[in-house]
Design a protein around this motif. Structure first.
Motif, PDB file in Angstrom:
ATOM      1  N   LEU A   1       7.092  11.666   3.295  1.00  0.00           N
ATOM      2  CA  LEU A   1       7.348  10.425   2.578  1.00  0.00           C
ATOM      3  C   LEU A   1       8.499  10.641   1.605  1.00  0.00           C
ATOM      4  CD1 LEU A   1       6.373   7.492   1.883  1.00  0.00           C
ATOM      5  CD2 LEU A   1       5.063   8.540   0.018  1.00  0.00           C
ATOM      6  N   ASP A   2       9.550   9.829   1.738  1.00  0.00           N
ATOM      7  CA  ASP A   2      10.706   9.881   0.844  1.00  0.00           C
ATOM      8  C   ASP A   2      10.804   8.574   0.067  1.00  0.00           C
ATOM      9  OD1 ASP A   2      12.423  12.411   1.495  1.00  0.00           O
ATOM     10  OD2 ASP A   2      11.825  11.624   3.443  1.00  0.00           O
ATOM     11  N   TYR A   3      11.250   8.693  -1.198  1.00  0.00           N
ATOM     12  CA  TYR A   3      11.508   7.522  -2.023  1.00  0.00           C
ATOM     13  C   TYR A   3      13.012   7.390  -2.251  1.00  0.00           C
ATOM     14  CZ  TYR A   3       6.584   7.023  -3.421  1.00  0.00           C
ATOM     15  OH  TYR A   3       5.228   6.828  -3.436  1.00  0.00           O
ATOM     16  N   ASN A   4      13.576   6.267  -1.823  1.00  0.00           N
ATOM     17  CA  ASN A   4      14.948   5.896  -2.205  1.00  0.00           C
ATOM     18  C   ASN A   4      14.839   4.919  -3.367  1.00  0.00           C
ATOM     19  OD1 ASN A   4      16.089   7.398  -0.096  1.00  0.00           O
ATOM     20  ND2 ASN A   4      15.885   5.701   1.335  1.00  0.00           N
TER      21      ASN A   4
ATOM     22  N   GLY B   1      12.876   0.424 -11.848  1.00  0.00           N
ATOM     23  CA  GLY B   1      13.468   0.894 -10.604  1.00  0.00           C
ATOM     24  C   GLY B   1      12.920   0.136  -9.413  1.00  0.00           C
ATOM     25  N   LEU B   2      13.759  -0.041  -8.416  1.00  0.00           N
ATOM     26  CA  LEU B   2      13.357  -0.595  -7.128  1.00  0.00           C
ATOM     27  C   LEU B   2      13.211   0.567  -6.160  1.00  0.00           C
ATOM     28  CD1 LEU B   2      15.795  -3.657  -6.959  1.00  0.00           C
ATOM     29  CD2 LEU B   2      13.411  -3.619  -7.748  1.00  0.00           C
ATOM     30  N   VAL B   3      12.044   0.668  -5.521  1.00  0.00           N
ATOM     31  CA  VAL B   3      11.703   1.829  -4.711  1.00  0.00           C
ATOM     32  C   VAL B   3      11.535   1.431  -3.251  1.00  0.00           C
ATOM     33  CG1 VAL B   3      10.065   3.724  -4.365  1.00  0.00           C
ATOM     34  CG2 VAL B   3      10.513   2.864  -6.679  1.00  0.00           C
ATOM     35  N   GLN B   4      12.236   2.145  -2.377  1.00  0.00           N
ATOM     36  CA  GLN B   4      12.026   2.011  -0.937  1.00  0.00           C
ATOM     37  C   GLN B   4      11.348   3.289  -0.444  1.00  0.00           C
ATOM     38  OE1 GLN B   4      15.221   2.796   1.892  1.00  0.00           O
ATOM     39  NE2 GLN B   4      14.759   0.877   2.962  1.00  0.00           N
ATOM     40  N   ALA B   5      10.184   3.156   0.146  1.00  0.00           N
ATOM     41  CA  ALA B   5       9.451   4.299   0.686  1.00  0.00           C
ATOM     42  C   ALA B   5       9.682   4.372   2.194  1.00  0.00           C
ATOM     43  CB  ALA B   5       7.964   4.176   0.399  1.00  0.00           C
ATOM     44  N   ILE B   6      10.032   5.543   2.686  1.00  0.00           N
ATOM     45  CA  ILE B   6      10.241   5.778   4.117  1.00  0.00           C
ATOM     46  C   ILE B   6       9.288   6.883   4.556  1.00  0.00           C
ATOM     47  CG2 ILE B   6      11.889   6.453   5.899  1.00  0.00           C
ATOM     48  CD1 ILE B   6      14.112   5.416   4.157  1.00  0.00           C
ATOM     49  N   ALA B   7       8.430   6.578   5.522  1.00  0.00           N
ATOM     50  CA  ALA B   7       7.412   7.538   5.952  1.00  0.00           C
ATOM     51  C   ALA B   7       7.522   7.807   7.444  1.00  0.00           C
ATOM     52  CB  ALA B   7       6.013   7.014   5.625  1.00  0.00           C
TER      53      ALA B   7
ATOM     54  N   GLY C   1       7.535   4.095   9.192  1.00  0.00           N
ATOM     55  CA  GLY C   1       7.473   2.799   8.533  1.00  0.00           C
ATOM     56  C   GLY C   1       8.194   2.802   7.200  1.00  0.00           C
ATOM     57  N   LYS C   2       8.419   1.605   6.684  1.00  0.00           N
ATOM     58  CA  LYS C   2       9.080   1.425   5.394  1.00  0.00           C
ATOM     59  C   LYS C   2       8.263   0.475   4.533  1.00  0.00           C
ATOM     60  CE  LYS C   2      13.806   1.984   7.181  1.00  0.00           C
ATOM     61  NZ  LYS C   2      15.135   1.324   7.333  1.00  0.00           N
ATOM     62  N   GLY C   3       8.380   0.679   3.241  1.00  0.00           N
ATOM     63  CA  GLY C   3       7.716  -0.204   2.300  1.00  0.00           C
ATOM     64  C   GLY C   3       8.495  -0.257   1.003  1.00  0.00           C
ATOM     65  N   TYR C   4       8.165  -1.245   0.159  1.00  0.00           N
ATOM     66  CA  TYR C   4       8.929  -1.442  -1.072  1.00  0.00           C
ATOM     67  C   TYR C   4       7.990  -1.623  -2.259  1.00  0.00           C
ATOM     68  CZ  TYR C   4      12.764  -2.160   2.180  1.00  0.00           C
ATOM     69  OH  TYR C   4      13.687  -1.987   3.189  1.00  0.00           O
ATOM     70  N   GLY C   5       8.438  -1.120  -3.387  1.00  0.00           N
ATOM     71  CA  GLY C   5       7.681  -1.265  -4.618  1.00  0.00           C
ATOM     72  C   GLY C   5       8.633  -1.240  -5.801  1.00  0.00           C
ATOM     73  N   CYS C   6       8.080  -1.268  -6.990  1.00  0.00           N
ATOM     74  CA  CYS C   6       8.906  -1.187  -8.192  1.00  0.00           C
ATOM     75  C   CYS C   6       8.219  -0.320  -9.234  1.00  0.00           C
ATOM     76  CB  CYS C   6       9.213  -2.578  -8.751  1.00  0.00           C
ATOM     77  SG  CYS C   6       7.764  -3.491  -9.301  1.00  0.00           S
ATOM     78  N   MET C   7       9.024   0.210 -10.139  1.00  0.00           N
ATOM     79  CA  MET C   7       8.536   1.073 -11.197  1.00  0.00           C
ATOM     80  C   MET C   7       9.086   0.589 -12.533  1.00  0.00           C
ATOM     81  SD  MET C   7       9.234   5.167 -11.856  1.00  0.00           S
ATOM     82  CE  MET C   7       8.650   5.629 -10.243  1.00  0.00           C
ATOM     83  N   VAL C   8       8.263   0.634 -13.563  1.00  0.00           N
ATOM     84  CA  VAL C   8       8.687   0.317 -14.919  1.00  0.00           C
ATOM     85  C   VAL C   8       8.273   1.476 -15.822  1.00  0.00           C
ATOM     86  CG1 VAL C   8       8.600  -2.182 -14.630  1.00  0.00           C
ATOM     87  CG2 VAL C   8       6.545  -0.957 -15.354  1.00  0.00           C
TER      88      VAL C   8
ATOM     89  N   GLY D   1       5.419   8.372 -23.850  1.00  0.00           N
ATOM     90  CA  GLY D   1       6.018   7.735 -22.679  1.00  0.00           C
ATOM     91  C   GLY D   1       4.986   7.295 -21.672  1.00  0.00           C
ATOM     92  N   GLY D   2       5.371   6.346 -20.839  1.00  0.00           N
ATOM     93  CA  GLY D   2       4.493   5.873 -19.779  1.00  0.00           C
ATOM     94  C   GLY D   2       5.302   5.229 -18.679  1.00  0.00           C
ATOM     95  N   SER D   3       4.774   5.280 -17.460  1.00  0.00           N
ATOM     96  CA  SER D   3       5.427   4.605 -16.335  1.00  0.00           C
ATOM     97  C   SER D   3       4.363   4.128 -15.359  1.00  0.00           C
ATOM     98  CB  SER D   3       6.416   5.535 -15.617  1.00  0.00           C
ATOM     99  OG  SER D   3       5.728   6.592 -14.960  1.00  0.00           O
ATOM    100  N   TYR D   4       4.725   3.106 -14.596  1.00  0.00           N
ATOM    101  CA  TYR D   4       3.800   2.535 -13.606  1.00  0.00           C
ATOM    102  C   TYR D   4       4.574   2.231 -12.329  1.00  0.00           C
ATOM    103  CZ  TYR D   4       0.522  -0.578 -11.271  1.00  0.00           C
ATOM    104  OH  TYR D   4      -0.310  -1.160 -10.347  1.00  0.00           O
ATOM    105  N   LEU D   5       4.075   2.757 -11.207  1.00  0.00           N
ATOM    106  CA  LEU D   5       4.641   2.501  -9.882  1.00  0.00           C
ATOM    107  C   LEU D   5       3.647   1.680  -9.090  1.00  0.00           C
ATOM    108  CD1 LEU D   5       6.705   3.035  -7.569  1.00  0.00           C
ATOM    109  CD2 LEU D   5       5.411   5.134  -7.058  1.00  0.00           C
ATOM    110  N   THR D   6       4.090   0.562  -8.542  1.00  0.00           N
ATOM    111  CA  THR D   6       3.193  -0.330  -7.808  1.00  0.00           C
ATOM    112  C   THR D   6       2.761   0.289  -6.480  1.00  0.00           C
ATOM    113  OG1 THR D   6       5.048  -1.452  -6.713  1.00  0.00           O
ATOM    114  CG2 THR D   6       4.294  -2.358  -8.827  1.00  0.00           C
ATOM    115  N   ARG D   7       1.686  -0.234  -5.935  1.00  0.00           N
ATOM    116  CA  ARG D   7       1.235   0.204  -4.617  1.00  0.00           C
ATOM    117  C   ARG D   7       2.237  -0.233  -3.555  1.00  0.00           C
ATOM    118  NH1 ARG D   7      -4.609  -1.668  -2.617  1.00  0.00           N
ATOM    119  NH2 ARG D   7      -3.569  -3.697  -2.643  1.00  0.00           N
ATOM    120  N   ILE D   8       2.449   0.626  -2.569  1.00  0.00           N
ATOM    121  CA  ILE D   8       3.439   0.368  -1.526  1.00  0.00           C
ATOM    122  C   ILE D   8       2.734   0.319  -0.171  1.00  0.00           C
ATOM    123  CG2 ILE D   8       5.496   1.235  -0.352  1.00  0.00           C
ATOM    124  CD1 ILE D   8       6.326   2.549  -2.968  1.00  0.00           C
TER     125      ILE D   8
END
Length: 321
Positions: free
Chosen positions: A182-185, A202-208, A238-245, A262-269
């Motif tokens: 699994l790679d994150y662009n 951030g805008l995240v594209q996951a490639i698996a 497959g590919k999927g998209y999510g976002c991180m703040v 500090g804190g961060s949250y990445l949505t489910r993809i």
């Protein structure tokens, strides 16, 4: 003395809030009985690795695109980064013997199972990125590719049916090889709107990609020639998209060192067109909360000591059986 006491009370209260939020914010993946993710051999970035991946409250290098995009606001100038990872191999063997446990009920058999589990070593570009500031005090933009999860696992299982009658299976050898990557662009932006704060997204594209190959070799009692059948091979991607703040806060309290929260949250993809019962088609959402304390070492030229606390929480996801 009273001022210092109030500062310490504020530190303790803030830490307690972080712990409470980490426990309540996202439901645990254990509730589903499924793993939240595949075998993650390493984190992202050499510095984060050295700190045990407790990096969300620091995130002051280009790997902030993976940990906390708010850290990009502290980068100076244009930066090109590449991190190469060496993934170690391992082999583990287990033995199980079951008396009178064979599937051939009419025979007095004992079943012995020898299972050898192995992980294949490899070397890969774990992280690459390019970051650059945008204008004067307008933040930093970065694009990156990170190897987020990696799984390359072989399983060889031998079943010996001791006492099997002629014509019945006396040995069954099952070999399978599972692969997952699994790679994150990520396209990320970090900005410092005030002296004590920075925020990022951030805008995240996951490639698996995933695959499985294998075979089953059955040898009957009285014979030395096995009958080999292939395990149905499978391959999917497959590919999927999510976002991180993310956010970083330096309260600038009157203490000896520098404290940052500090804190961060990445949505489910959800991975589209990804069909694998082993790994599932979703990657869980991820919440990271932490604190970092930095203090210069007296009598040295710029040496410092850092303490980091990080709490992580993965949410529910269809991540495989």
């Amino acid at each position: 003395m009273k001022v210092m006491s109030s500062r310490m009370e504020a530190i303790l209260c803030t830490t307690a809030v972080i712990c409470a939020l980490a426990m309540l914010a996202v439901p645990a993946s254990a509730a589903t009985g499924k793993p939240a993710s595949t075998e993650q051999i390493f984190g992202v970035g050499a510095r984060a690795d050295a700190m045990g991946d407790a990096f969300v409250a620091l995130a002051n290098d280009p790997t902030a695109t993976f940990w906390n995009p708010a850290g990009l606001a502290y980068l100076q100038g244009t930066d090109v980064t590449a991190v190469v990872k060496s993934i170690p191999s391992f082999t583990q063997t287990t033995n199980i013997t079951i008396d009178n446990g064979g599937p051939f009920g009419g025979f007095d058999t004992a079943v012995r199972t020898d299972a050898t589990s192995s992980h294949i070593s490899s070397t890969d570009a774990g992280f690459v990125s390019v970051s650059t500031p945008i204008g004067k005090s307008k933040g930093t933009l970065a694009i990156s590719r990170a190897l987020a999860e990696y799984f390359d696992h072989g399983l060889s299982e031998t079943q010996l049916f001791i006492g099997a009658a002629p014509g019945d299976p006396s040995q069954v050898l099952t070999s399978t090889q599972d692969h997952f990557r699994l790679d994150y662009n990520t396209l990320s932006y970090g900005w410092k709107p005030a002296a004590k704060w920075s925020v990022g997204f951030g805008l995240v594209q996951a490639i698996a990609e995933a695959s499985r190959v294998g075979s089953i070799a059955t040898t009957s009692a009285g014979s030395s020639t096995p009958v080999i059948n292939a395990v149905p091979a499978s391959a999917t991607d497959g590919k999927g998209y999510g976002c991180m703040v993310g956010a970083l806060w330096n309260p600038e309290w009157n203490i000896a060192g520098e404290l940052t929260f500090g804190g961060s949250y990445l949505t489910r993809i959800t991975l589209s067109d990804f069909q694998s019962t082993v790994f599932g088609d979703q990657r869980p959402d991820r919440l990271l909360l932490g604190a970092n304390y930095r203090q210069l070492v007296p009598g040295t030229s710029g040496n410092e000591v850092q303490w980091s606390l990080q709490l992580s929480r993965n949410g529910e996801a269809n991540a495989g059986a």
